[in-house]
Design a protein around this motif. Structure first.
Motif, mmCIF file in Angstrom:
data_model
loop_
_atom_site.group_PDB
_atom_site.id
_atom_site.type_symbol
_atom_site.label_atom_id
_atom_site.label_comp_id
_atom_site.label_asym_id
_atom_site.label_seq_id
_atom_site.Cartn_x
_atom_site.Cartn_y
_atom_site.Cartn_z
ATOM 1 N N VAL A 179 44.855 -24.792 -21.274
ATOM 2 C CA VAL A 179 44.863 -23.330 -21.153
ATOM 3 C C VAL A 179 43.858 -22.762 -22.149
ATOM 4 O O VAL A 179 43.940 -23.038 -23.351
ATOM 5 C CB VAL A 179 46.256 -22.737 -21.421
ATOM 6 C CG1 VAL A 179 46.250 -21.226 -21.174
ATOM 7 C CG2 VAL A 179 47.307 -23.410 -20.546
ATOM 8 N N VAL A 180 42.901 -21.996 -21.664
ATOM 9 C CA VAL A 180 41.874 -21.412 -22.530
ATOM 10 C C VAL A 180 41.830 -19.903 -22.320
ATOM 11 O O VAL A 180 42.252 -19.381 -21.279
ATOM 12 C CB VAL A 180 40.482 -22.020 -22.275
ATOM 13 C CG1 VAL A 180 40.501 -23.530 -22.487
ATOM 14 C CG2 VAL A 180 39.979 -21.672 -20.887
ATOM 15 N N THR A 181 41.306 -19.212 -23.311
ATOM 16 C CA THR A 181 41.223 -17.753 -23.246
ATOM 17 C C THR A 181 39.889 -17.283 -23.818
ATOM 18 O O THR A 181 39.285 -17.960 -24.660
ATOM 19 C CB THR A 181 42.390 -17.100 -24.018
ATOM 20 O OG1 THR A 181 42.300 -15.671 -23.891
ATOM 21 C CG2 THR A 181 42.366 -17.468 -25.481
ATOM 22 N N ALA A 182 39.444 -16.132 -23.353
ATOM 23 C CA ALA A 182 38.229 -15.504 -23.868
ATOM 24 C C ALA A 182 38.457 -14.008 -23.954
ATOM 25 O O ALA A 182 39.258 -13.437 -23.189
ATOM 26 C CB ALA A 182 37.033 -15.796 -22.960
ATOM 27 N N ARG A 183 37.763 -13.369 -24.900
ATOM 28 C CA ARG A 183 37.764 -11.914 -25.000
ATOM 29 C C ARG A 183 36.599 -11.367 -24.175
ATOM 30 O O ARG A 183 35.454 -11.787 -24.364
ATOM 31 C CB ARG A 183 37.618 -11.474 -26.451
ATOM 32 C CG ARG A 183 38.822 -11.738 -27.328
ATOM 33 C CD ARG A 183 38.595 -11.146 -28.719
ATOM 34 N NE ARG A 183 39.756 -11.291 -29.572
ATOM 35 C CZ ARG A 183 39.962 -12.336 -30.380
ATOM 36 N NH1 ARG A 183 39.060 -13.322 -30.413
ATOM 37 N NH2 ARG A 183 41.043 -12.405 -31.131
ATOM 38 N N VAL A 184 36.889 -10.434 -23.302
ATOM 39 C CA VAL A 184 35.840 -9.854 -22.480
ATOM 40 C C VAL A 184 34.784 -9.177 -23.351
ATOM 41 O O VAL A 184 33.576 -9.285 -23.096
ATOM 42 C CB VAL A 184 36.436 -8.843 -21.469
ATOM 43 C CG1 VAL A 184 35.329 -8.159 -20.667
ATOM 44 C CG2 VAL A 184 37.416 -9.552 -20.532
ATOM 45 N N SER A 185 35.226 -8.493 -24.399
ATOM 46 C CA SER A 185 34.298 -7.772 -25.266
ATOM 47 C C SER A 185 33.302 -8.703 -25.937
ATOM 48 O O SER A 185 32.158 -8.319 -26.214
ATOM 49 C CB SER A 185 35.071 -6.985 -26.326
ATOM 50 O OG SER A 185 35.942 -7.837 -27.063
ATOM 51 N N GLU A 186 33.688 -9.945 -26.215
ATOM 52 C CA GLU A 186 32.801 -10.919 -26.846
ATOM 53 C C GLU A 186 31.982 -11.697 -25.830
ATOM 54 O O GLU A 186 30.862 -12.124 -26.129
ATOM 55 C CB GLU A 186 33.612 -11.903 -27.690
ATOM 56 C CG GLU A 186 34.301 -11.290 -28.904
ATOM 57 C CD GLU A 186 35.096 -12.321 -29.686
ATOM 58 O OE1 GLU A 186 35.205 -13.473 -29.207
ATOM 59 O OE2 GLU A 186 35.594 -11.972 -30.770
ATOM 60 N N ALA A 187 32.525 -11.913 -24.648
ATOM 61 C CA ALA A 187 31.903 -12.808 -23.677
ATOM 62 C C ALA A 187 31.092 -12.092 -22.605
ATOM 63 O O ALA A 187 30.425 -12.751 -21.798
ATOM 64 C CB ALA A 187 32.981 -13.662 -23.002
ATOM 65 N N ALA A 188 31.127 -10.756 -22.566
ATOM 66 C CA ALA A 188 30.461 -10.029 -21.492
ATOM 67 C C ALA A 188 28.965 -10.318 -21.447
ATOM 68 O O ALA A 188 28.390 -10.570 -20.375
ATOM 69 C CB ALA A 188 30.712 -8.532 -21.633
#
Length: 221
Positions: free
Chosen positions: A12-21
């Motif tokens: 299970v992995v996660t990313a922040r949209v604000s950082e990855a956009a």
């Protein structure tokens, strides 16, 4: 594109949209034609960014898992459990053993990959008005549990319940085609036990609640 594993939950992995956009825009070439077209249809840039981050992350994680370039992966959908239309549970062509699930809300994206059917869901804590509007869709016991709580505690309890329910329905392949009343997932600190599923809450992610469900093999005598 930067992402991280959810502690205690391999796969299970996660990313922040604000950082990855920004990085996701640079990875547009790994998306397929439909994914790019859908991103272009969003009215607001933030929604387009969330879509690109989610689908780029899914392809990066799946590509690493099966050992193929992300841009060559072919993602398809099974028939809908409710109407039979072509919008049911997604799958990866040529890799039947690579089960996956994708969810995004607010500034968070979650991807889960597992050797068994899996469902994951993430939700921001909703406003009180949305809780009032949506509570009627839940199981009668869940509605009663929410009614018994102080008003200030209901939004987080609703979000706990909803993420569990969505994760369970994704893992089973049913989705919300038949409504959200079943299965009973509960609003308390721990999820209810659902036969055939391993259902757990994931760590709170910047105010976003999340849950993971895994299909369990039937018990043998």
């Amino acid at each position: 594109m930067r992402y991280e594993e959810v502690p205690g939950h391999p796969g299970v992995v996660t990313a922040r949209v604000s950082e990855a956009a920004g990085p996701a825009r640079a990875l547009t070439s790994v998306l397929d034609d439909e994914e790019r077209a859908r991103a272009a249809r969003f009215r607001f840039p933030a929604d387009a960014d969330r879509h690109r981050v989610a689908h780029a992350l899914l392809r990066l994680v799946l590509g690493r898992h099966v050992g193929e370039p992300p841009g060559r992966l072919v993602l398809l959908r099974r028939p809908c459990a409710g109407c039979g239309g072509p919008h049911g549970k997604p799958y990866l062509r040529g890799h039947d053993a690579a089960h996956f699930s994708l969810s995004h809300a607010g500034d968070r994206v979650l991807v889960a990959v597992a050797p068994v059917p899996v469902g994951v869901d993430v939700e921001a804590v909703p406003e009180a008005g949305l809780v009032r509007d949506m509570t009627g869709a839940l199981h009668p016991r869940e509605r009663a549990e929410l009614d018994a709580l102080p008003a200030a505690a209901r939004p987080a309890a609703f979000a706990r319940c909803w993420t569990r329910k969505e994760a369970a329905l994704k893992a089973s392949g049913t989705g919300l085609a038949r409504g959200a009343a079943e299965p009973y997932a509960g609003t308390a600190a721990r999820p209810a036990r659902i036969p055939g599923l391993h259902l757990v809450d994931l760590p709170v992610l910047d105010g976003h609640l999340a849950a993971l469900a895994l299909l369990t093999p039937p018990e043998t005598a």
